[in-house]
Design a protein around this motif. Structure first.
Motif, short mmCIF file in Angstrom:
data_model
loop_
_atom_site.label_atom_id
_atom_site.label_comp_id
_atom_site.label_asym_id
_atom_site.label_seq_id
_atom_site.Cartn_x
_atom_site.Cartn_y
_atom_site.Cartn_z
N ASP A 19 7.12 25.69 -18.38
CA ASP A 19 7.11 25.23 -16.99
C ASP A 19 6.45 26.24 -16.05
OD1 ASP A 19 8.40 23.06 -17.94
OD2 ASP A 19 10.34 23.51 -17.06
N GLU A 52 16.90 17.67 -9.14
CA GLU A 52 15.54 18.05 -9.53
C GLU A 52 15.10 17.32 -10.79
OE1 GLU A 52 17.45 21.74 -7.63
OE2 GLU A 52 18.05 20.11 -8.98
N ILE A 53 16.07 17.06 -11.69
CA ILE A 53 15.75 16.34 -12.92
C ILE A 53 15.68 14.84 -12.66
CG2 ILE A 53 16.61 15.76 -15.23
CD1 ILE A 53 17.81 18.57 -15.38
N ASN A 56 12.58 14.18 -10.83
CA ASN A 56 11.40 14.75 -11.49
C ASN A 56 10.49 15.48 -10.51
OD1 ASN A 56 9.73 15.25 -13.74
ND2 ASN A 56 8.44 13.47 -13.28
N THR A 57 11.08 16.41 -9.76
CA THR A 57 10.34 17.09 -8.70
C THR A 57 9.73 18.40 -9.20
OG1 THR A 57 12.37 18.18 -7.95
CG2 THR A 57 11.74 16.12 -6.87
N ARG A 58 8.69 18.81 -8.51
CA ARG A 58 8.05 20.09 -8.78
C ARG A 58 8.71 21.18 -7.94
NH1 ARG A 58 1.94 19.77 -7.56
NH2 ARG A 58 1.92 21.71 -8.78
#
Length: 228
Positions: A19, A52-53, A56-58
């Motif tokens: 990542d 965040e999961i 699905n954020t950056r």
């Protein structure tokens, strides 16, 4: 001697190899220029419902506040320590987020404790009991309904807690003023851990509705389609 659980160290190594390596330039920009997320997510600290999961954020895309049962207490400028209020103040006043999402989830332990009137405090301080007492009136009403099953009561209070936090958000002057000016939008959502379903609250009716999954699939496919 490195004093961290082996699982965390292994996870960090994987993060650096995958990542972080993929997002190296983005992290560099975030470090140099600071964060500018447009959305704040108020979520539960449950390990199974990480926003965040789920979204699905950056890195740098959402500003997250997590606490037991994703609760926002009423505005109370009494000079005491208020972690949730401090995070909200920073997100709205400093980061100037455009959206605030209260994200609840199924099988929430905090909500379960609020419905269990016979549960004993986990410690003399009973911090969870005090925190969940914010929902006491709603919990008492739901608990007294003998026509509902236990799982129905659980889901009902999980979703009511989202509406409760949204109402309390509007008790903060900075939120209320910006929402009325159209510069800030409030949203509610509920995530089912078992199925992965996301239910979004209708801002007009308060009902929770599943987004069109077929439409979402088409949108996802269009984003992934190669550009010719």
């Amino acid at each position: 001697m490195v004093d961290l659980p082996d699982t965390l160290l292994a996870g960090y190594r994987n993060f650096m190899a995958s990542d972080f390596a993929d997002e190296r330039m983005r992290y560099k920009e975030l470090a140099d220029q600071g964060q500018t997320p447009e959305t704040m997510v108020i979520a539960c600290c449950d390990s199974r419902a990480a926003p965040e999961i789920i979204f699905n954020t950056r890195p740098g895309e959402i500003f997250v506040l997590r606490n037991v049962a994703n609760l926002i207490p009423p505005y109370e400028p009494d000079g005491e320590y208020h972690a949730a209020s401090a995070a909200l103040e920073f997100a709205v006043q400093s980061l100037k987020v455009k959206h605030i999402v209260v994200l609840g989830h199924g099988r929430c332990g905090g909500i379960k404790s609020a419905l269990d009137t016979e549960s004993s405090p986990l410690s003399p301080g009973d911090f969870i009991g005090k925190w969940m007492s914010l929902l006491a009136p709603a919990a008492e009403t739901i608990t007294s309904n003998s026509l509902m099953t236990q799982s129905e009561r659980q889901t009902a209070l999980e979703r009511i807690s989202i509406r409760y936090s949204l109402n309390n958000l509007r008790s903060f002057p900075c939120v209320d003023i910006l929402e009325k000016k159209g510069r800030l939008s409030l949203h509610g959502a509920w995530f089912d851990i078992s199925t992965g379903e996301l239910w979004v609250m209708d801002s007009q009716t308060g009902d929770f509705i599943r987004p069109d999954t077929d439409e979402m699939s088409v949108q996802a496919e269009s984003r992934e389609a190669p550009v010719e």
